[in-house]
Design an enzyme around this catalytic site. Structure first.
Site, PDB file in Angstrom:
ATOM      1  N   ASP A 160       0.871  -1.169   0.000  1.00  0.00           N
ATOM      2  CA  ASP A 160       0.000   0.000   0.000  1.00  0.00           C
ATOM      3  C   ASP A 160       0.910   1.223   0.000  1.00  0.00           C
ATOM      4  OD1 ASP A 160      -1.651   2.124   0.497  1.00  0.00           O
ATOM      5  OD2 ASP A 160      -2.441   1.381   2.405  1.00  0.00           O
TER       6      ASP A 160
ATOM      7  N   LYS B 224       2.737  11.248  -3.440  1.00  0.00           N
ATOM      8  CA  LYS B 224       1.623  10.651  -4.172  1.00  0.00           C
ATOM      9  C   LYS B 224       0.692  11.716  -4.760  1.00  0.00           C
ATOM     10  CE  LYS B 224      -1.740   6.919  -3.399  1.00  0.00           C
ATOM     11  NZ  LYS B 224      -2.242   6.020  -2.338  1.00  0.00           N
TER      12      LYS B 224
ATOM     13  N   GLU C   9      -7.376   0.640  -4.538  1.00  0.00           N
ATOM     14  CA  GLU C   9      -7.400   0.562  -3.072  1.00  0.00           C
ATOM     15  C   GLU C   9      -8.748   0.122  -2.485  1.00  0.00           C
ATOM     16  OE1 GLU C   9      -5.698   4.380  -2.169  1.00  0.00           O
ATOM     17  OE2 GLU C   9      -3.730   3.716  -2.864  1.00  0.00           O
TER      18      GLU C   9
ATOM     19  N   ASP D 145     -13.199   5.348   1.017  1.00  0.00           N
ATOM     20  CA  ASP D 145     -11.757   5.320   1.312  1.00  0.00           C
ATOM     21  C   ASP D 145     -11.193   6.735   1.294  1.00  0.00           C
ATOM     22  OD1 ASP D 145      -9.033   4.959   1.440  1.00  0.00           O
ATOM     23  OD2 ASP D 145      -8.897   3.558  -0.232  1.00  0.00           O
TER      24      ASP D 145
END
Lengths: 626, 182
Positions: free
Chosen positions: A25, A87, A186, A208
């Site tokens: 992850d 990210k 994800e 999420d």
């Protein structure tokens, strides 16, 4: 390897060997790595016993970069050389990053570059390289803990990541020397981890909210099939934005223009804001302590209600994607059985309250929201590497944003709509608009808007050597192919006159192969690792994969589809590869792999063909109506 | 699609060639086929097998999305009978239907412009459009599921499928308007 590994009975397709695979992850704030051992998922820990690796890299003038906790400490002391939240920048153009600019303290080099780079004490670094450092740290952790080279990894990405962001993530993995078996969305990973076990059936929404990205996916679960019906989100929205709103409130309270421009102080305030937000999950109010440059300590009280007011805009912004995902799935709120909450930011109480209020459904929060994505990725990795039969589980995912090409007037013609199940292939025909036109410029875009300028530009290429003919009579077929990773490739051909021009493109906002090669060489020199040793190891792993695949195919179907001569040709090519694989020549192994692949093509085609024909002929139809 | 597959989508799923198909059966067959052909099953296979599995999986997805959508399924079944529903080659529409379309569009504008009851107006407009949609689905099923359907009836079905196209467009505009209000 320290201990022999024994796989669970009946779970392994190749019982004599357990292959090493992990799920990663790669988060905005923290990253994790997990694996399946003896049928159980384990999150792998660092030497100090910690599972999280802060996604922060500190570049230093002399010496290797610091990654994780040591880098976290440098955020305040050396903010310009310490890159966090990479990210948010990965796979984005300079212009996209500019809009984030006031939130980022960094200096960028060449403004016109496809891949923007941050100037650090150790030279310019792109978000791809920063991510590669984090992945390398996780790879080392995994290999130390599992006692061997990894055969393959699954890396998770936000479901709402566009093609460029996915491609860039894959580039980062390549730089880190990882064999990526799949990019997994994800929310889908979270759904796997929740087991939403064999027993659970129904329709779930996965909400999420991470440090910098938001996804919502609607999944239907039935007999081990995880079918994503729709996904929506915002790839630049998350806990970071809450922290910033709280930090702005703190700065307003301090009311000092000089301090608001001090990057050192801003970083400190952001960290204090995050701590306050976290404290307000368990407490009604919290004290924020800030040390001002003049040495005095400023204490500010923040209560939960005030914070809820501050961060409400962020949470409200997540509800529109929730609504859109329902719409695209063709469902009403009532059709949803439960909501799975994922991502560190769902610990914030008002997030839970608002989501519960929106869906009026039960929330699942019992798996650690920080770990759930890595756990799901580990399970998928275990299946893809071949340790466990794929019959147990199947994921059917979708593409988050429509793909299209530019047509006359700067408009977009959509070729693949958002939420199409992947893999997907679509083709559309276009024509010339001028007499004698011999070239055509094709501009590939991604997004929902009608105007090209409002969509993400992915690639431009030219189709040349179209035979000259009257306007409107050429037939140019543009094909879009999106694979199971959600990655696009485009080809175009002109076939009216039987002369076929064919071109394949990869979207251009990633790194070129040459750039990756160069970076690999640089980084390896840096780490004093031997480039040849590494290439050799990569080819040996690939050779092993190819040999295993062929051996098991031959064992099952060898006599059915091959005559003796074909079979012995294949076997001798395979023996040759085995022999070379024990030697030290990476190039020779690579050639032998290619030879064997070519030789086994017709075998593969015959097997597939027979497989689909047996289904069609109804021989196996009963097994489908279980 | 470069797969050696030559049969139609109904054969692929092994289901009867009817417009009023059994959605649950279609879904079951779709999943069963993907369990066999999805690239995840071939992650450790040869490169060629991986490529083939991606092609099959894409074909299965294409077939499923075509057959599960009322408008696309109608178009596809007509194409199998050699009847094209290509809109650009055909501008003739039932005038009554066109007038109704104009009215629906006016209603949409009125609803969007309304300050106090836009949401309710949009919801009732959506219900109206959905009813029109369902009515046509039933009529299409009657024609296409009748193996002895005459050419004139098939022409009627073609008209109805085109009308579904218009209705689904306005339906998505209503949804856009609802989203904008959110």
């Amino acid at each position: 390897m320290a201990l022999l590994q024994i796989s669970e009975p009946g779970k392994s397709t190749n019982p004599h060997e357990h292959r090493l695979a992990v799920g990663i992850d790669l988060g905005t704030t923290n990253s994790l790595v997990a694996t399946v051992r003896s049928g159980e998922v384990k999150v792998l820990l660092d030497q100090e016993g910690r599972s999280l690796l802060p996604s922060v890299v500190h570049f230093r003038k002399d010496g290797d970069p610091q990654i994780g906790y040591p880098a976290l400490e440098a955020i305040v002391n050396d903010p310009m050389n310490t890159i966090a939240s990479a990210k948010r920048m990965i796979g984005r153009k300079t212009a996209d990053i500019k809009s984030l600019r006031d939130q980022l303290p960094y200096n960028f080099d060449d403004e016109s570059a496809n891949v923007p780079r941050i100037i650090t004490a150790d030279g310019p670094r792109s978000a791809i390289e920063v991510s590669a450092e984090i992945l390398t740290a996780l790879k080392k952790r995994a290999e130390a803990s599992l006692g061997g080279e990894l055969n393959g990894v699954v890396i998770t990405v936000p479901a709402y990541f566009d093609d460029a962001q996915r491609q860039a993530t894959k580039d980062a993995a390549r730089l880190a020397g990882l064999n990526v078996m799949r990019l997994l969305n994800e929310p889908t990973a979270a759904a796997i981890a929740y087991g939403l076990d064999q027993g659970s059936e129904g329709i779930y929404a996965i909400y999420d909210l991470g440090g910098g990205t938001f996804d919502v996916s609607i999944l239907r679960l039935n007999k081990g099939v995880f079918e994503v019906l729709a996904t929506a989100g915002d790839s630049a929205l998350g806990g970071d934005d809450m922290d910033r709103l709280i930090a702005e409130w703190i700065l307003d309270d301090i009311d000092d223009d000089g301090l608001s421009k001090d990057s050192y102080f801003l970083r400190q305030t952001m960290l204090a804001a995050r701590e306050a937000k976290e404290a307000l999950t368990d407490n009604d109010s919290t004290n924020i302590n800030l040390s001002l440059p003049d040495g005095t300590i400023r204490e500010i009280m923040l209560d939960r209600n005030t914070m809820n007011g501050l961060i409400a805009p962020v949470i409200d912004k997540t509800l529109l994607p929730c609504k859109r995902s329902l719409r695209d799935a063709g469902l009403q709120k009532d059709d949803i059985d439960a909501i799975v909450m994922v991502g560190g930011s769902t610990r914030v109480l008002s997030v839970k309250d608002k989501v519960e209020e929106f869906f009026s459904k039960k929330l699942y929060t019992d798996v650690d929201p920080d770990q759930v994505v890595a756990v799901g990725a580990a399970i998928q990795a275990d299946i893809l590497v071949g340790n466990r039969s794929a019959d147990d589980m199947l994921l059917l995912d979708v593409i988050p944003l429509s793909l299209g090409i530019e047509i006359m007037g700067g408009m977009v013609e959509k070729i693949i709509p958002r939420n199409a199940t992947i893999p997907v292939t679509r083709a559309q025909e276009f024509t010339t608009y001028k007499d004698g036109q011999t070239a055509m410029s094709i501009h590939v875009v991604q997004g929902e808007r009608e105007l090209v300028s409002d969509c993400r530009s992915l690639a431009r290429f030219e189709l040349r050597e179209i035979p000259p003919m009257a306007a409107g009579s050429a037939r140019i077929k543009v094909s879009f192919k999106v694979d199971a990773d959600g990655l696009l490739s485009v080809s175009a051909s002109e076939s009216t006159t039987g002369v076929e021009t064919h071109i394949d493109v990869k979207p251009s906002y990633g790194l070129t192969d040459e750039e990756i090669e160069q970076m690999l060489r640089d980084s390896i020199a840096h780490a004093e690792e031997d480039i040849h040793a590494r290439q050799l190891a990569e080819q040996q792993v690939e050779a092993e994969r190819v040999i295993l695949a062929l051996e098991s195919a031959l064992a099952v179907d060898g006599d059915k589809f091959l005559n003796e001569a074909e079979k012995s040709d294949l076997i001798s090519a395979m023996e040759e590869l085995k022999r070379l694989s024990d030697g030290g020549d990476a190039d020779a192994i690579k050639r032998a792999i290619n030879d064997l692949n070519e030789l086994s093509e017709m075998f593969a085609a015959r097997r597939m063909d027979a497989s689909i024909r047996s289904v069609m002929a109804g021989h196996n139809i009963n097994e489908f109506s279980d | 699609m470069q797969t050696p597959f030559e049969n139609d989508f109904f054969d692929l799923f092994g289901i009867e060639k009817t417009y009023s198909l059994d959605r649950l059966q279609l879904r079951d067959r779709f999943r069963a086929l993907q369990k066999k052909f999805h690239p995840d099953n071939f992650a450790s296979a040869s490169e060629h097998e991986r490529r083939l599995s991606a092609q099959y999986a894409a074909l299965i997805n294409e077939a499923y999305s075509t057959l599960s959508d009322a408008m696309q399924r109608g178009r596809y079944m007509l194409t199998l009978q050699g009847i094209s529903t290509d809109e650009e080659l055909d501008t003739s529409m039932d005038p009554e239907f066109l007038i109704q379309q104009l009215e629906l569009r006016e209603d949409l504008d009125t609803a969007t412009a309304s300050t106090d009851s836009a949401m309710e107006m949009l919801a009732s407009l959506a219900t109206k459009v959905n009813n029109e949609f369902s009515k046509r689905e039933e009529s299409i099923a009657e024609i296409l599921d009748n193996t002895a359907a005459q050419d004139s009836e098939l022409e009627k079905a073609r008209q109805l499928v085109r009308e579904l196209q218009f209705l689904s467009r306005i339906r998505s505009e209503i949804e856009d308007a609802e989203e904008a209000l959110f």
